[in-house]
Design a protein around this motif. Structure first.
Motif, mmCIF file in Angstrom:
data_model
loop_
_atom_site.group_PDB
_atom_site.id
_atom_site.type_symbol
_atom_site.label_atom_id
_atom_site.label_comp_id
_atom_site.label_asym_id
_atom_site.label_seq_id
_atom_site.Cartn_x
_atom_site.Cartn_y
_atom_site.Cartn_z
ATOM 1 N N VAL A 196 10.914 -2.779 -1.385
ATOM 2 C CA VAL A 196 11.534 -3.779 -0.514
ATOM 3 C C VAL A 196 12.711 -3.175 0.240
ATOM 4 O O VAL A 196 12.925 -3.454 1.422
ATOM 5 N N VAL A 197 13.504 -2.344 -0.449
ATOM 6 C CA VAL A 197 14.609 -1.656 0.223
ATOM 7 C C VAL A 197 14.087 -0.832 1.396
ATOM 8 O O VAL A 197 14.636 -0.879 2.501
ATOM 9 N N VAL A 198 13.030 -0.089 1.155
ATOM 10 C CA VAL A 198 12.450 0.754 2.201
ATOM 11 C C VAL A 198 11.903 -0.100 3.340
ATOM 12 O O VAL A 198 12.063 0.238 4.520
ATOM 13 N N VAL A 199 11.249 -1.201 3.010
ATOM 14 C CA VAL A 199 10.683 -2.085 4.032
ATOM 15 C C VAL A 199 11.782 -2.632 4.944
ATOM 16 O O VAL A 199 11.664 -2.588 6.180
ATOM 17 N N VAL A 200 12.866 -3.135 4.358
ATOM 18 C CA VAL A 200 13.959 -3.687 5.158
ATOM 19 C C VAL A 200 14.605 -2.606 6.007
ATOM 20 O O VAL A 200 14.852 -2.786 7.209
ATOM 21 N N TRP A 201 14.878 -1.471 5.386
ATOM 22 C CA TRP A 201 15.521 -0.359 6.100
ATOM 23 C C TRP A 201 14.653 0.156 7.242
ATOM 24 O O TRP A 201 15.142 0.375 8.362
ATOM 25 N N ALA A 202 13.354 0.341 6.992
ATOM 26 C CA ALA A 202 12.454 0.847 8.032
ATOM 27 C C ALA A 202 12.283 -0.178 9.153
ATOM 28 O O ALA A 202 12.269 0.189 10.334
ATOM 29 N N PHE A 203 12.173 -1.451 8.798
ATOM 30 C CA PHE A 203 11.991 -2.489 9.817
ATOM 31 C C PHE A 203 13.190 -2.537 10.762
ATOM 32 O O PHE A 203 13.024 -2.608 11.992
ATOM 33 N N VAL A 204 14.395 -2.499 10.206
ATOM 34 C CA VAL A 204 15.600 -2.560 11.038
ATOM 35 C C VAL A 204 15.683 -1.343 11.948
ATOM 36 O O VAL A 204 16.044 -1.451 13.128
ATOM 37 N N ASN A 205 15.349 -0.161 11.423
ATOM 38 C CA ASN A 205 15.400 1.056 12.232
ATOM 39 C C ASN A 205 14.406 1.021 13.384
ATOM 40 O O ASN A 205 14.741 1.397 14.516
ATOM 41 N N ILE A 206 13.188 0.584 13.114
ATOM 42 C CA ILE A 206 12.167 0.562 14.160
ATOM 43 C C ILE A 206 12.441 -0.562 15.161
ATOM 44 O O ILE A 206 12.302 -0.381 16.366
ATOM 45 N N TRP A 207 12.840 -1.707 14.660
ATOM 46 C CA TRP A 207 13.074 -2.873 15.518
ATOM 47 C C TRP A 207 14.151 -2.596 16.563
ATOM 48 O O TRP A 207 14.048 -3.017 17.705
ATOM 49 N N GLY A 208 15.183 -1.873 16.186
ATOM 50 C CA GLY A 208 16.284 -1.644 17.106
ATOM 51 C C GLY A 208 16.234 -0.335 17.864
ATOM 52 O O GLY A 208 17.156 -0.020 18.621
ATOM 53 N N SER A 209 15.172 0.437 17.693
ATOM 54 C CA SER A 209 15.102 1.747 18.345
ATOM 55 C C SER A 209 14.731 1.619 19.821
ATOM 56 O O SER A 209 13.883 0.808 20.198
ATOM 57 N N PHE A 210 15.348 2.446 20.628
ATOM 58 C CA PHE A 210 15.117 2.421 22.079
ATOM 59 C C PHE A 210 14.466 3.709 22.582
ATOM 60 O O PHE A 210 13.527 3.674 23.376
ATOM 61 N N LEU A 211 14.941 4.858 22.132
ATOM 62 C CA LEU A 211 14.581 6.123 22.758
ATOM 63 C C LEU A 211 13.104 6.461 22.607
ATOM 64 O O LEU A 211 12.443 6.832 23.585
ATOM 65 N N ILE A 212 12.565 6.358 21.406
ATOM 66 C CA ILE A 212 11.180 6.773 21.161
ATOM 67 C C ILE A 212 10.183 5.961 21.986
ATOM 68 O O ILE A 212 9.339 6.539 22.688
#
Length: 276
Positions: A196-212
Motif C-alpha cells: 500500500v505504501v508503494v501504491v500511494v507513493w507511485a500513484f502520487v509520483n506518476i499523477w503529478g509528473s510533467f516531463l515524461i
C-alpha cells in the motif's frame, strides 16, 4: 512541575512561532479552496462574494482538460499495477535468496533509479522509446515510469519482507504448501501494508509528473492533466487564475480520495504484522 518564568516565556514564544508558521502554510491552502468559487481573479485570501460555479462549468467544457484527467488515471493506475507487482516479486526474491552482494545490487539499482526518470536521461529514453516504436502511447509512459520507480519500490518492500521470519513460510511448506502457496498465503498478507505504501507513493509520483509524458506523447488525446493544465494559460503565458484554481482543485481530488481511502482502510499503520 512548576515552570520558571524563563521556561514559560520560551514555551509561549515557541507556540507563537509555530502558529505563525502554520498560518503561513495554511494561507495558500485557504486560497486554493476558495478561489475556484470566486468570479474574479483575486489573489487575496477572501471568501468569494458572490459564490459561483461558473469556473467549474467552463473547466468541464474544456474537452482537452477533461480527457487529461482520464489519461492521468490510465497512466497512474497502469504504472502503479506494474510497479507494485514487479517490486513485490523482486523484493521477495532478493530478501529470500542467498545471492552474494544482494544488498549492493539493491543500492546500485536505487542509485540508478534517480537517473532513469531524471532530466539527464530524457534523450536516451526518447531514443529507446522511438526505436521500439512506442512513441505517443500510454504504454511508453507507463514503462518509463515503472523503470524509474521500481528500484525504490523494491528497496521499500524489501524492508517489510525482511521483517517476516522465514520460519513462517517454512512451516507452511512443511505442512504441504508449495513455495508459491507459502508466498501468497503467508508472506503476501503480511507485506500488504508495504505494498500500500508503494501504491500511494507511485500513484502520487506518476499523477503529478510533467516531463515524461510531455516528452513521449504527441497527441492531444493522450496528454495527462499535468500537461493539459497549461490550457488555462493565455497566449501570452499569463495564467487564468480562476480557471486554473478550479482545475487544480479537480486535479487534486483523486490524490485526496486515495489518501482518505488508505487512511480509512489501513489507518496508515504501515508496518509488518509479524515479529520474530
Amino acid at each position: 512541575m512548576r515552570l520558571s518564568f524563563g521556561q514559560l516565556l520560551a514555551r509561549i514564544g515557541f507556540s507563537a512561532l509555530a502558529a505563525i508558521i502554520g498560518i503561513l502554510f495554511a494561507l495558500p491552502l485557504i486560497w486554493f479552496i476558495f478561489a475556484p468559487f470566486n468570479a474574479r481573479a483575486e489573489l487575496g485570501i477572501a471568501i468569494p462574494d458572490p459564490w459561483t460555479l461558473q469556473n467549474f462549468m467552463t473547466v468541464f467544457g474544456n474537452g482537452f482538460a477533461m480527457r487529461g484527467l482520464l489519461n492521468s488515471l490510465i497512466q497512474s493506475v497502469g504504472g502503479v499495477i506494474l510497479v507494485a507487482a514487479a517490486a513485490t516479486l523482486a523484493a521477495y526474491a532478493l530478501s529470500r535468496s542467498s545471492i552474494p552482494g544482494k544488498s549492493m545490487i539493491t543500492y546500485i539499482l536505487l542509485l540508478f533509479s534517480s537517473v532513469v526518470s531524471g532530466t539527464a536521461a530524457m534523450v536516451p529514453i526518447f531514443l529507446i522509446v522511438s526505436s521500439v516504436g512506442l512513441m505517443d502511447t500510454h504504454i511508453a509512459v507507463i514503462l518509463v515510469f515503472a523503470g524509474g520507480l521500481l528500484p525504490t519500490a523494491m528497496f521499500i518492500l524489501r524492508d517489510f519482507i525482511d521483517g517476516i521470519p522465514k520460519t513462517y513460510e517454512e512451516s507452511a511448506m512443511v505442512a504441504g504448501a508449495s513455495p508459491v502457496q507459502a508466498f501468497f498465503d503467508v508472506a503476501l498478507p503480511v507485506i500488504r501494508p508495504g505494498i500500500v505504501v508503494v501504491v500511494v507513493w507511485a500513484f502520487v509520483n506518476i499523477w503529478g509528473s510533467f516531463l515524461i509524458p510531455f516528452i513521449l506523447l504527441r497527441s492531444d488525446d493522450l496528454m495527462p492533466s499535468s500537461v493539459a493544465i497549461y490550457s488555462f494559460y493565455s497566449e501570452a503565458g499569463t495564467p487564468i487564475v480562476t480557471l486554473l484554481a478550479a482545475y487544480s482543485l479537480i486535479y487534486s481530488l483523486p490524490v485526496v480520495a486515495l489518501y482518505l481511502f488508505v487512511s480509512w482502510k489501513f489507518g496508515f499503520r504501515f508496518f509488518g504484522g509479524i515479529k520474530a
